[in-house]
Design a protein around this motif. Sequence first.
Motif, PDB file in Angstrom:
ATOM      1  N   MET A 210     -37.380   7.071  42.934  1.00 55.01           N
ATOM      2  CA  MET A 210     -37.732   6.549  41.625  1.00 55.01           C
ATOM      3  C   MET A 210     -39.240   6.371  41.472  1.00 55.01           C
ATOM      4  N   ASN A 211     -39.893   5.942  42.513  1.00 52.12           N
ATOM      5  CA  ASN A 211     -41.306   5.609  42.394  1.00 52.12           C
ATOM      6  C   ASN A 211     -42.225   6.812  42.270  1.00 52.12           C
ATOM      7  N   GLN A 212     -41.646   8.020  42.205  1.00 45.35           N
ATOM      8  CA  GLN A 212     -42.501   9.178  41.965  1.00 45.35           C
ATOM      9  C   GLN A 212     -42.883   9.244  40.488  1.00 45.35           C
ATOM     10  N   PHE A 213     -42.377   8.346  39.674  1.00 48.47           N
ATOM     11  CA  PHE A 213     -42.710   8.311  38.256  1.00 48.47           C
ATOM     12  C   PHE A 213     -43.961   7.463  38.056  1.00 48.47           C
ATOM     13  N   ASP A 214     -45.012   8.081  37.531  1.00 49.73           N
ATOM     14  CA  ASP A 214     -46.240   7.373  37.198  1.00 49.73           C
ATOM     15  C   ASP A 214     -46.112   6.979  35.729  1.00 49.73           C
ATOM     16  N   THR A 215     -45.906   5.703  35.472  1.00 50.54           N
ATOM     17  CA  THR A 215     -45.620   5.267  34.104  1.00 50.54           C
ATOM     18  C   THR A 215     -46.779   5.530  33.149  1.00 50.54           C
ATOM     19  N   VAL A 216     -48.010   5.371  33.606  1.00 50.33           N
ATOM     20  CA  VAL A 216     -49.158   5.604  32.724  1.00 50.33           C
ATOM     21  C   VAL A 216     -49.282   7.095  32.395  1.00 50.33           C
ATOM     22  N   ALA A 217     -49.093   7.941  33.410  1.00 44.31           N
ATOM     23  CA  ALA A 217     -49.115   9.386  33.156  1.00 44.31           C
ATOM     24  C   ALA A 217     -47.997   9.757  32.180  1.00 44.31           C
TER      25      ALA A 217
ATOM     26  N   MET B 276     -45.754  -0.579  34.728  1.00 44.44           N
ATOM     27  CA  MET B 276     -46.133  -0.560  33.303  1.00 44.44           C
ATOM     28  C   MET B 276     -46.892  -1.831  32.949  1.00 44.44           C
ATOM     29  N   ALA B 277     -46.347  -2.976  33.343  1.00 44.55           N
ATOM     30  CA  ALA B 277     -46.928  -4.273  32.966  1.00 44.55           C
ATOM     31  C   ALA B 277     -48.309  -4.469  33.581  1.00 44.55           C
ATOM     32  N   GLU B 278     -48.534  -3.898  34.761  1.00 42.42           N
ATOM     33  CA  GLU B 278     -49.825  -4.066  35.431  1.00 42.42           C
ATOM     34  C   GLU B 278     -50.865  -3.036  34.987  1.00 42.42           C
ATOM     35  N   ARG B 279     -50.429  -1.811  34.672  1.00 46.26           N
ATOM     36  CA  ARG B 279     -51.391  -0.722  34.491  1.00 46.26           C
ATOM     37  C   ARG B 279     -51.503  -0.136  33.090  1.00 46.26           C
ATOM     38  N   ALA B 280     -50.447  -0.176  32.314  1.00 47.42           N
ATOM     39  CA  ALA B 280     -50.472   0.481  31.000  1.00 47.42           C
ATOM     40  C   ALA B 280     -51.221  -0.375  29.983  1.00 47.42           C
ATOM     41  N   ASN B 281     -51.991   0.309  29.111  1.00 45.22           N
ATOM     42  CA  ASN B 281     -52.604  -0.448  28.008  1.00 45.22           C
ATOM     43  C   ASN B 281     -51.518  -0.663  26.936  1.00 45.22           C
TER      44      ASN B 281
END
Length: 120
Positions: free
Chosen positions: A1-8, A47-52
């Motif tokens: 699952m963690n291969q998903f980069d939410t910001v990308a 998402m909560a830590e990195r996404a704008n």
Amino acid sequence: MNQFDTVAMANMSDEKRAETMGQLFQQLGPLSAEQQVEALRPLIRDMAERANDDEYFKLCQTNLILAAALPDAQLKPFLANRMKASASLPDPLAKRDMKHVQEALVKVDPSVQEKITRNM
């Protein structure tokens, strides 16, 4: 699952983001409720830590649209597991997540909004 980069993923075209998130949904489907929560927690944390705010909104909106395509029997437990995963994060991250989910829910198509709300 963690291969998903939410910001990308947030910065992909709408179609590509929906396709990528759809693949994630397919991976979650056969998992137990506890496994789904464990798989969703790091994604929501990321998402909560990195996404704008804009990226977060796009991810939530796509998530809601895809979730609404599920039959009710799958949607209800998915939403419950998503909420459990979010609630298990540190308070500031959980609050940010809920804020963006609610914001996206207000702005999606009314048919999506109705189905999600009915299954929460």
